[in-house]
Design a protein around this motif. Structure first.
Motif, mmCIF file in Angstrom:
data_model
loop_
_atom_site.group_PDB
_atom_site.id
_atom_site.type_symbol
_atom_site.label_atom_id
_atom_site.label_comp_id
_atom_site.label_asym_id
_atom_site.label_seq_id
_atom_site.Cartn_x
_atom_site.Cartn_y
_atom_site.Cartn_z
ATOM 1 N N GLU A 666 -3.805 -2.879 -3.724
ATOM 2 C CA GLU A 666 -3.588 -4.262 -3.826
ATOM 3 C C GLU A 666 -1.829 -4.701 -4.378
ATOM 4 O O GLU A 666 -0.908 -5.298 -4.014
ATOM 5 N N GLU A 670 0.574 -6.002 -1.919
ATOM 6 C CA GLU A 670 1.165 -7.122 -2.501
ATOM 7 C C GLU A 670 2.985 -7.302 -2.704
ATOM 8 O O GLU A 670 3.769 -8.605 -1.798
ATOM 9 N N ASN A 671 3.690 -6.845 -2.575
ATOM 10 C CA ASN A 671 4.758 -6.296 -3.052
ATOM 11 C C ASN A 671 5.507 -6.120 -1.493
ATOM 12 O O ASN A 671 6.552 -6.495 -1.212
ATOM 13 N N ASP A 674 5.639 -9.503 -0.215
ATOM 14 C CA ASP A 674 6.765 -10.395 -0.414
ATOM 15 C C ASP A 674 7.990 -10.176 -0.124
ATOM 16 O O ASP A 674 8.743 -10.545 -0.211
ATOM 17 N N PHE A 732 -5.102 -11.510 5.017
ATOM 18 C CA PHE A 732 -4.373 -12.000 4.545
ATOM 19 C C PHE A 732 -3.448 -13.826 5.322
ATOM 20 O O PHE A 732 -4.081 -13.867 6.852
#
Length: 780
Positions: A666, A670-671, A674, A732
């Motif tokens: 996770e 998420e990184n 971004d 997503f």
């Protein structure tokens, strides 16, 4: 628009006069050497010699009576000319009213035909406004003009006092437009990221500020960070229409110790560079010393891998200035300095300016110091000749006499205390607390008596000579730092050789921030003890462990103490094993930095201290779980993996726990997202049969592209051995990305090439005789 003519020196003002009058008159004017002109600065001659004569007087902020007197003397020269001018023009930066112009007409009669041939301040302002090509050519005029200056101040809404009008004007006055401005500007426009490197005093920070001013003047918002990449990252906008210029000065610190303790580890830096590259209307300027960048490249493992090649292309070294540029820098400082006449004369006698320009130790920073009368008066040198050339031979000695002979003991203690907190300075209240600690030690060991209020007395005395105060716009807190970075260079040399004083600095330090920037276990760029002093230094440090504080209470104080102690005394771990165990246990109660903890464990593993190694082995699973909990970025996870590999443990065993694996995947995803959502994704746009935007098909293409790039991301983060495409999260929300694609705004370097782009200097042209240009510059 109002232009600040005061930023120009007299030679630059004469060049401005020539360019404006050539446009105004439609004629080509010729220059004369200053002092050899017989009343002529510029002249036009066609069928007759001296057909038009121009007298240029840069009397900015002078009195009318001074101008009138000087023009009276020029009139006497005109009377002696065998070829009298048919037309005489006065070009002056002094504002004049109607009565004053009429007085000058009378003084210069019969040569001045009418007052229309007097170009004063207001008329010059109007001519510049009507001549965009002139405004473009004289970069300093554009930069310090009222409209641009207001734009800069508005867009630089930051609590950094470097961005205030007084400092911008001062930098504009002293700045010489060199080839480096053009090269770095073009590099930044085309690559979005620029790392300016160079040796201390070469002008890295000045160049960075001039570049940033230009962007601010064109409507960019400033993100200024005090070394921290993470702070800048948090302010980086995802809005593609928002124009931002980011400046981080000394982003790797000032020495290897700073690299060890900096908040900017390699992964954070590389990730931030990638984000800036991917986001439209975002530009980044970083500065660092060349040696520090080299040390960081050696220190950071990832800088040794392939990604270093991607970042090294952004490096721009500030190399040797041309001879003419050196001359222009020296003359500019002389012209705008407050040196008294006899001292200023020294630079012109016997062409001393050439000896300075040609000196191997010439640096812009030392020119600033050598043209300060106050520093000369405090230097202890009897002659200005000795002050100039002996300090050129050994620039680090500039501050030696002032420190040793022009300050009392309280002043010296305050200077040394400021030094301990690093190059960026320290908040006044913390400085006073640390100073009082040093004062108490001095009283105990030397029985020295001080005034009732030594801190404020010394601070007041040292302001503007050694120290400066910057007040935060945000919270009005005062930060104390050195007026010039060369003071740090002097103190490093001074304390390296003064063993007693260095030990006093060590014994009096109250904050961990006083140890980290200045002390290390290797004798390069920072302080260390002699071999026979190690036990004494160690005992002193250990005795005060429980008293150590941090100026940032929320930081990981226990880990920082543990980290510094283990690195500074890595060969004495057996002696301090109890203290290390104590702080190791405290670490588990705080927020931590994984890389710091990893370095501590690596030192213990490579040591001969069996009991500490047994402790690490016993606590290993707890440490790993704790580091996982403190992981927020892929580099944190990579550090945990490195630790496992160092101990011969397959990290895949840890990932067999589904809960642990999900937490880490996770973080990685998420990184990744971004970064991904800020990349160019126009290739993913799909249309239906009727040619309309198809959001469903576009979403499918975006997800397919994301999966492809996710694998590359894992490879760049060196995580492919532990995570793969199956760790990609399905479902997503791609709507924000799809909405952004509607805008379809593509970054193009050309749109940032404005009419105010710095002009190309012809200083390197073979047409120009460099020596003649320098002599003309310094001719009196």
């Amino acid at each position: 628009m109002n232009y600040n003519l005061g930023v120009l020196n007299d030679k630059e003002f004469e060049d401005l006069a020539k360019d404006l009058l050539e446009l105004e008159l439609g004629l080509k004017l010729e220059n004369f050497k200053v002092g050899k002109d017989n009343g002529i600065d510029l002249r036009y001659s066609s069928t007759k010699k001296n057909e038009i004569i121009v007298q240029v007087k840069h009397f900015f902020r002078s009195k009318f009576s001074d101008l009138k007197f000087q023009l009276g003397k020029e009139k006497e020269k005109l009377d002696k000319l065998s070829n009298k001018p048919e037309r005489y023009i006065v070009f002056t930066s002094l504002p004049l009213n109607t009565n004053q112009t009429e007085e000058l007409e009378e003084v210069l009669s019969p040569y001045l035909i009418n007052t229309g041939d007097i170009y004063n301040h207001d008329r010059i302002q109007s001519l510049i406004s009507q001549s965009p090509q002139i405004e473009k050519k004289f970069y300093k005029l554009w930069l310090s003009s009222s409209n641009v200056l207001n734009e800069i101040l508005h867009n630089a809404q930051t609590n950094c006092s470097e961005f205030i009008q007084e400092k911008i004007i001062k930098r504009s006055k002293l700045y010489v437009e060199t080839k480096h401005l053009h090269e770095s500007h073009d590099f930044l426009v085309n690559n979005k990221i620029l790392i300016i490197t160079g040796e201390p005093g070469v002008g890295k920070t000045t160049l960075a500020y001039m570049l940033v001013y230009k962007f601010l003047g064109e409507g960019f918002e400033l993100i200024f960070s005090d070394r921290s990449v993470l702070d800048a990252e948090n302010l980086l906008s995802k809005d593609k229409t928002k124009k931002q210029i980011i400046l981080i000065d000394d982003f790797l610190g000032s020495n290897l110790t700073d690299i060890n303790s900096t908040p900017n580890n390699d992964s954070i830096i590389l990730r931030f560079l990638e984000q800036v590259k991917c986001r439209e209307n975002k530009f980044l300027v970083l500065t660092t010393r060349t040696t520090i960048l080299n040390e960081a490249t050696y220190y950071y493992e990832s800088f040794k891998r392939e990604r270093l090649k991607k970042t090294s292309g952004y490096e721009l070294k500030v190399k040797q200035y041309t001879k003419l540029e050196k001359a222009q820098i020296l003359y500019n400082h002389l012209y705008h300095s407050e040196l008294s006449g006899n001292l200023k004369d020294f630079f012109f006698v016997d062409k001393n300016y050439l000896k300075i320009i040609d000196h191997p130790n010439y640096y812009p920073r030392i020119i600033e110091i050598l043209t300060s009368e106050a520093l000369f008066e405090d230097s202890g040198y009897h002659t200005f000749d000795d002050y100039i050339f002996r300090n050129l031979e050994n620039p680090k000695r500039i501050w030696e006499h002032a420190f040793k002979h022009q300050t009392n003991r309280s002043d010296q203690l305050l200077i040394e205390t400021v030094f301990t907190f690093g190059d960026k300075g320290v908040e006044e209240t913390i400085l006073e607390d640390a100073f009082n600690q040093r004062l108490d030690l001095e009283i105990r060991t030397s029985n020295h008596e001080f005034n009732i209020d030594p801190f404020n007395d010394s601070l007041k005395k040292l302001l503007e000579s050694f120290l400066k105060i910057e007040i935060s716009r945000k919270d009005s807190k005062k930060t104390i730092s050195f007026v010039n970075p060369s003071i740090t260079d002097f103190l490093l040399d001074y304390l390296k050789t003064n063993n007693r004083e260095r030990k006093q600095v060590w014994d009096a330090a109250k904050y961990i921030e006083q140890f980290e920037p200045r002390f290390g276990a290797r004798d390069t760029n920072y302080l260390c003890h002699r071999e026979n002093e190690e036990d004494e230094y160690l005992a002193s440090f250990v005795s005060r462990l429980n008293l150590l504080r941090t100026k940032k209470p929320k930081t990981e104080i226990s880990l920082r103490i543990l980290h510094f102690m283990s690195m500074m005394f890595s060969n004495k771990l057996d002696r301090i094993k109890d203290e290390i165990l104590q702080y190791f246990e405290l670490v588990f109660t705080e927020r931590i930095d994984n890389r710091r903890l990893y370095e501590v464990i690596k030192i213990i593993k490579n040591s001969s201290c069996i009991s500490l190694q047994e402790y690490i082995n016993l606590k290993f699973d707890v440490i790993i779980e704790f580091m996982v909990e403190e992981s927020y970025r892929p580099e944190d996870i990579r550090t945990v993996i490195d630790l496992n590999e160092d101990f011969g443990i397959d990290f895949n065993r840890f990932l067999e726990n589904e809960m642990q694996r999900n937490r880490l995947r996770e973080i990685i995803f998420e990184n990744f997202m971004d970064i991904f959502k800020d990349q160019e994704l126009n290739i993913c746009i799909e249309y239906d049969r009727d040619g309309y935007f198809d959001s469903r098909s576009t979403a499918y293409e975006i997800e397919r592209e994301a999966k492809v790039r996710f694998k590359s991301f894992l490879e760049e983060e060196d995580l492919l051995d532990y995570f793969n495409e199956d760790d990609f999260y399905e479902g997503f929300d791609y709507d924000p990305i799809i909405n952004d694609l509607y805008k379809n705004i593509n970054y193009s370097p050309e749109k940032f090439e404005t009419e105010y782009s710095p002009r190309r200097s012809n200083s390197g042209s073979s047409v120009i005789n460099i020596n003649d240009e320098i002599d003309r510059l310094f001719e009196r």
